[in-house]
Structures are given as structure tokens and as C-alpha cells.
Design an enzyme around this catalytic site. Sequence first.
Site, PDB file in Angstrom:
ATOM      1  N   GLY A  61       2.484 -12.592   0.767  1.00 39.88           N
ATOM      2  CA  GLY A  61       2.007 -13.681  -0.092  1.00 39.88           C
ATOM      3  C   GLY A  61       0.716 -13.330  -0.805  1.00 39.88           C
ATOM      4  O   GLY A  61       0.547 -13.615  -1.994  1.00 39.88           O
ATOM      5  N   CYS A  62      -0.195 -12.707  -0.096  1.00 44.33           N
ATOM      6  CA  CYS A  62      -1.488 -12.351  -0.685  1.00 44.33           C
ATOM      7  C   CYS A  62      -1.322 -11.262  -1.740  1.00 44.33           C
ATOM      8  O   CYS A  62      -2.024 -11.262  -2.754  1.00 44.33           O
ATOM      9  CB  CYS A  62      -2.470 -11.935   0.397  1.00 44.33           C
ATOM     10  SG  CYS A  62      -2.852 -13.308   1.519  1.00 44.33           S
ATOM     11  N   THR A  63      -0.380 -10.354  -1.518  1.00 47.13           N
ATOM     12  CA  THR A  63      -0.106  -9.326  -2.520  1.00 47.13           C
ATOM     13  C   THR A  63       0.481  -9.960  -3.767  1.00 47.13           C
ATOM     14  O   THR A  63       0.073  -9.633  -4.891  1.00 47.13           O
ATOM     15  CB  THR A  63       0.842  -8.250  -1.941  1.00 47.13           C
ATOM     16  OG1 THR A  63       0.193  -7.622  -0.833  1.00 47.13           O
ATOM     17  CG2 THR A  63       1.209  -7.215  -2.987  1.00 47.13           C
ATOM     18  N   ALA A 121      -5.155 -12.604   3.937  1.00 47.45           N
ATOM     19  CA  ALA A 121      -5.209 -11.221   4.415  1.00 47.45           C
ATOM     20  C   ALA A 121      -4.652 -10.250   3.388  1.00 47.45           C
ATOM     21  O   ALA A 121      -3.529 -10.427   2.902  1.00 47.45           O
ATOM     22  CB  ALA A 121      -4.432 -11.077   5.720  1.00 47.45           C
ATOM     23  N   ALA A 134      -2.437 -11.750  -5.554  1.00 45.63           N
ATOM     24  CA  ALA A 134      -3.381 -10.785  -6.126  1.00 45.63           C
ATOM     25  C   ALA A 134      -2.795 -10.101  -7.355  1.00 45.63           C
ATOM     26  O   ALA A 134      -3.473  -9.926  -8.368  1.00 45.63           O
ATOM     27  CB  ALA A 134      -3.776  -9.750  -5.073  1.00 45.63           C
TER      28      ALA A 134
END
Length: 168
Positions: free
Chosen positions: A58-60, A53, A63
Site C-alpha cells: 500500500g505504501c509503495t 512502512a 508513494a
Amino acid sequence: MTNSPASAADSDAPTRLAPGDAAPAFTLTDSEGSSVSLSDFAGSKVILYFYPAAMTPGCTTQACDFRDSLASLQGAGYTVLGISKDKVSKLKEFAERDGLTYPLLSDEDLSVHKAYGAYGEKNSYGKIITGVLRSTFVINEEGTLELALYNVKATGHVASLRKKLKIA
């Protein structure tokens, strides 16, 4: 009618891809509203990563790690593509907020996630749930998988990937 155990085809366990497999073709919409197909990169090397998401911690981290390594990855001939189930508008906000300059692709119906085995049952804090499996695939110039990495960690993954690819 009797209850019988579910077959593998009935379960939520994804079919995993492996090195040597052909990369499943796809066309998705990016954060700018443009169509992007895997075939657009024929003859090129691609790093394709799936994340749960946009704009979550974590995804930030993941990315931004790809963003910060983009020059060296591109210098080694790789194009980076990120895929999530987020709407295009959320991907646009994510890209703008964090200065993400590589394509973020929307797979709201999860068809591409499922084709790559990046959606299914996983263990989340001791509980079995169905969701996105943080996964990364390295696709060579012929469209064949060189690496298929499942359940990767957000932190340190890009550094580990660069090491596997022998990119300084």
C-alpha cells in the site's frame, strides 16, 4: 486505589488537526541523511503525507502515485514530503528502488506523527491496534493547514487529493 475510566489524555486516540490550525513545526532526517525542516518551505505550499512502512504494497502504491503526479503537483506550486517511522537507510532503499525523487523523512520516535495526530488507535481488519494513521496534510504559504485528511486509502488517494486541490 480505584479504577476509573481513562481520560482522553490517557488514551491512544490522537488529537486531530483541522483546516485553519497551524502546521506543527519539525526537523527530520531525509533518505540522504540531510536535515529537513518544515520552515525550509516557508512561503511555499506543502503536501505532507504520513505512511505506515516503506516498501509495503500500500505504501509503495501511494508513494509511486505521488511520484507519478509530482510534475503536476509541483506545477501547481506544491512540494511533497513523505514521513514514516522507518530508519533513514530503509528510506534510502525505498527511494532508490522506486525512483522516488521527493524527500522521504524519518520520524523513528513518532514525535511528528503524534504532533499531527497521525499515530494512535485504528481498526485493522476488525481489530483495534495502535499504529500509523495514513494521513495527508496540505499546508499553505503561511504555515496553516488547508486540508487535514485522516485514514486515507493508499490506492486512489493522490487522484482524490488532486481533485480537491483542483489540479488537472
